[in-house]
Structures are given as structure tokens and as C-alpha cells.
Design a protein around this motif. Structure first.
Motif, short mmCIF file in Angstrom:
data_model
loop_
_atom_site.label_atom_id
_atom_site.label_comp_id
_atom_site.label_asym_id
_atom_site.label_seq_id
_atom_site.Cartn_x
_atom_site.Cartn_y
_atom_site.Cartn_z
N THR A 340 76.81 59.78 -41.78
CA THR A 340 76.30 58.79 -40.82
C THR A 340 76.95 58.94 -39.45
N LEU A 364 76.00 57.07 -48.63
CA LEU A 364 76.15 57.22 -47.19
C LEU A 364 77.64 57.20 -46.86
N TRP A 398 78.11 53.07 -50.04
CA TRP A 398 78.28 53.25 -48.60
C TRP A 398 79.77 53.26 -48.28
N TYR A 401 81.76 52.09 -44.13
CA TYR A 401 80.81 51.15 -43.52
C TYR A 401 81.55 50.38 -42.43
N GLU A 407 73.85 49.99 -38.85
CA GLU A 407 74.20 50.00 -40.27
C GLU A 407 73.72 48.72 -40.96
#
Length: 456
Positions: A340, A364, A398, A401, A407
Motif C-alpha cells: 500500500t 494489505l 491489514w 494500517y 485506507e
């Protein structure tokens, strides 16, 4: 165009036109065409062009008998093909220049005979050499080591047992290995290693060929290679493939066509210099298996063409800079990992979700601590809910994050539309923001009643 009489048996005429050549039958009208203009009055350059377009070497050689006017120009023809249908190879010595030579050998010949013919081409400044041997063994001609003009070499349907210790292809830029088999584990890497300025490599196999890359030794390196085509290649395993690509330090373009028998589970493309990647992976219908089969891609791609109907695993460790290409096929992917870090990651995710109807697990992660300077592209929410969110996605993980607006929008969309989601796990490096992010995530709508929200 012109009709050229070829004094071979049976008698025939060859129609020669700039751009193509074809054989036609003799008619009375053709005789009138030959009368004007008179081909013997043509300049040498045009006569050479006519010779180069004749379909076979025998016609090329025979045609010079038509006129003393043609006796010298025909020797300057630069493109010659020898076929076993023609018994005599002695006429090869009459050529003064040989830029391109194609030896198509289906019979058994002594190594000395092949070396003799290749040496003639070397002495006449050959630039492109093609040897086709119908599966027979070739002893690499030592004279190639002294050839400073050879830029392109094509080896087709050939067995190579050994690469001589002092054998080198010092000027070779382009190499095609088409159905080339070897007896030694390191024969093919050794052959590639003697090409220090090689820039373009095509390797192609059929289902009946042996494993090509059995062992890729630690010393293997292709320091100049810019373009690599791996077409239906068989490796000894994942490690051999990884070492092959690691040795391509400046690789810019990679084309991959996978075969069912390539012996590779995860095709690991870790090439920091790679800008263009094209993948075709059509292995037929996929039976359910526990093991992962697919790709790990770590390259700053600017061009991506990905068509895959077999893999169930896809991981981008380095986000492509290119837009997700239309026509991309990945119907069997059930595990996807995306970095990401770049500005376009969210829209790439949306595109892949539409192309991966069986996606079960999504991970992610901010793979790199230093973010790129790319401008952030706003999340374009899919107009139609992807099939994988409605029927298959069970796990969302994730890592790193950070709770940015981008996001949060993506997380909200997935949680609100993944009807089969069982677990959504979020972790962060920002401990000072942990409680605030946790609070916002808890407020997001979850369509799945069994979904567990986990914070780490």
C-alpha cells in the motif's frame, strides 16, 4: 516485379517482387512480361535484392548461370539458407559476404563438416547464424569464439553436451534457444555465461523437452541482459528460477509463458530493474489443492500484462506504476497480497477484485517504511460489488494500517460488502493513534454477522 528463370529440374519460373517471393507456372503471358524490361540491365543493388528474395539457396546459386552479367553480384548475396534437400555445400565458399546463414540439417554430419561450414560464414563476416539439427547433437564450433561480427545466434532442436572451456561469444547480443536439450546439469547456464554482452534472450521448450535449468550455479550472471523470454520452460524447482532471475542485474523486460510441467510452485520475480512484465499461465482446468501456485512480483513495473487462469496466489511486494491493464485474467486467485505504499494501490485493488471472483484471503501491507512521492489517487469505489466480496472473501489482514482517509474508505467498503468475511485483522505502527483508529474501525458497518474484528 520480375520473373526469373531458374535452371533447375524441373524447369520453373520464380516471380520476385520487393517484399515477397513466390513460385508460379509458366504461361505465354509470362514470356511477354520477361521481355520488358530487360533484367540484365538492372543495377547491381537491385539484382542483389532479387537474389536475396529467392526462396532457396539452390535457386540463388543456379540463377547466376543465366548471364555473365550476374556472375559477380550473386556472390554478394548476404542471406543464405542451406537445407538437406540440397546435397552440395561446396558452393558456400563462393560467397564473398554472408550476413545471415541458416543451416537446416536433418542428416548426420561429422562435427568437422559443421565446423567447416560455420567457419566459412565466420570468415565472411556473418552477423546472424541459425542452426537447426532436428534433435541431433551439436559440438559448438570453436571458430565462433573468434567471430567479432556475430550478433545473433539461433539454436533450434539441438542437443548440447558440453561447453568447451575456451569457448566464448564475445560479440553476441541476441540468443534464441529453441528446444535445446543438454546432458549436463550446468550446460545451459555455462552457455549463457560465455555471452558477456548478451542483451536479448529467448528460451522456448516443448512438452517433450528435458528440464532446461537443472542447476543455476552461484557464479551465474548475465550483466547485460535487458530482455528475457521464458516460454514453457522447465526448471528443477522454485530455487533454480529465482537464481536465474537474480543473475539478471539490469533486466528491463520479462515475458513468461508457464507450462504445466515447469516444476515451479511460486514464480518469484524479484528484479529491481524490471519495468515491463507479461505473463501467460493457461494450464487447463484447476483441481483444488492445498498448495499455493502463483506469483510473487517485486519490481517497479511501468507496464503489466497478466493473464492467468491457473494460479491461486498473487503477491505484489512492489506496487506497479502502471494502470491495471484491461483484459487481465486471474479467475483462480484465492490469496492476494498488495503493498500500500504507492498512490495507486487502492484502485489497483479494486480492479483485481473485479477479476478475482474466487478470492478468499486479502492481505494489505505497507511493505516499505519510506513512502513513494507519487500523488495519492482517490479511491474509486467499484460501481458493481465484486463477486469475491459477495461469495468468497473470508479473511482480511491489514498490516501497518495508518488510518488515512484512503485506507478508511477501502476498509469501510470491504467490511460493508464482504458477506462471507470471518475475520478482519488490523495492526499499526502508530501506537499513539492506536485507540483513535480502533474506535473509528469499530464504528464501521460490517455486513457479515460472523466477522471478528481483531486489533494487534
Amino acid at each position: 516485379f520480375f520473373f526469373v528463370c531458374v535452371p533447375s529440374f524441373p524447369f520453373r519460373l520464380v516471380r520476385v517482387e520487393l517484399g515477397f517471393s513466390e513460385t508460379v507456372s509458366e504461361t505465354p503471358a509470362d514470356k511477354n512480361i520477361m521481355e520488358e524490361p530487360n533484367i540484365n540491365e538492372l543495377p547491381d543493388d537491385l539484382i542483389l535484392k532479387i537474389f536475396s528474395l529467392l526462396p532457396m539457396f539452390k535457386e540463388n546459386v543456379a540463377t547466376h548461370l543465366l548471364s555473365k552479367r550476374w556472375e559477380n553480384p550473386w556472390k554478394l548475396v548476404s542471406d543464405v539458407m542451406f537445407d538437406d534437400d540440397y546435397e552440395s555445400y561446396e558452393s558456400l565458399v563462393t560467397f564473398l559476404i554472408l550476413e545471415r546463414l541458416h543451416l537446416k540439417l536433418s542428416r548426420n554430419y561429422l562435427d568437422s563438416d559443421i565446423s567447416f561450414w560455420v567457419n566459412i560464414a565466420v570468415n565472411r563476416s556473418v552477423r546472424k547464424l541459425r542452426i537447426h539439427m532436428s534433435g541431433k547433437t551439436l559440438k559448438l564450433p570453436s571458430c565462433l569464439s573468434t567471430c567479432v561480427t556475430l550478433k545473433s545466434l539461433i539454436l533450434h532442436a539441438i542437443n548440447i553436451n558440453v561447453v568447451p572451456p575456451r569457448f566464448h561469444l564475445l560479440s553476441l547480443k541476441s540468443l534464441h534457444l529453441l528446444s535445446v536439450n543438454s546432458s549436463g546439469d550446468e550446460t545451459i547456464p555455462s552457455l549463457l555465461q560465455v555471452c558477456p554482452v548478451l542483451e536479448y534472450l529467448v528460451v522456448n521448450q516443448t512438452k517433450d523437452d528435458d528440464v532446461m535449468f537443472k542447476v543455476v550455479p552461484p557464479w551465474f550472471c548475465l550483466p547485460s541482459l535487458k530482455s528475457l523470454h521464458l516460454l514453457s520452460i522447465k526448471f528443477s524447482g522454485d530455487e533454480a528460477l529465482a537464481k536465474l532471475l537474480e543473475g539478471c542485474e539490469v533486466l528491463d523486460n520479462l515475458v513468461v509463458k508457464r507450462t504445466q510441467d515447469d516444476n515451479v510452485m511460486i514464480f518469484n520475480i524479484n528484479v529491481p530493474s524490471l519495468k515491463s512484465l507479461s505473463v501467460e499461465n493457461f494450464k487447463g482446468k484447476r483441481a483444488y489443492v492445498e498448495e499455493n501456485h502463483g506469483f510473487v512480483i517485486n519490481a517497479p513495473l511501468e507496464k503489466l500484462n497478466f493473464k492467468d487462469t491457473f494460479s491461486n496466489f498473487l503477491k505484489f511486494e512492489h506496487m506497479p506504476k502502471t494502470p491495471y491493464p484491461s483484459g487481465t485474467i486471474s479467475p483462480c486467485i484465492d490469496h492476494l497480497e498488495l503493498c500500500t505504499c504507492s498512490g495507486g494501490w487502492a484502485n489497483l485493488l479494486a480492479s483485481i477484485l473485479n477479476d478475482a471472483p474466487r478470492l478468499r484471503s486479502l492481505k494489505l501491507k505497507s511493505q516499505h517504511r519510506a513512502r513513494y512521492n507519487d500523488p495519492m489517487n482517490l479511491w474509486n469505489e467499484p460501481t458493481v460489488n465484486p463477486e469475491c466480496l459477495s461469495t468468497h472473501l473470508e479473511i482480511l489482514e491489514w498490516r501497518q494500517y495508518e488510518g488515512t482517509e484512503q485506507e478508511r474508505n477501502v476498509a469501510a467498503y470491504v467490511l460493508a460488502n464482504a458477506t462471507c468475511l470471518k475475520m478482519a485483522t488490523f495492526s499499526t505502527r502508530c501506537r499513539n493513534k492506536y485507540h483513535r483508529m480502533l474506535k473509528k474501525l469499530k464504528k464501521l458497518k460490517r455486513v457479515s454477522e460472523i466477522c471478528q474484528l481483531v486489533f494487534e
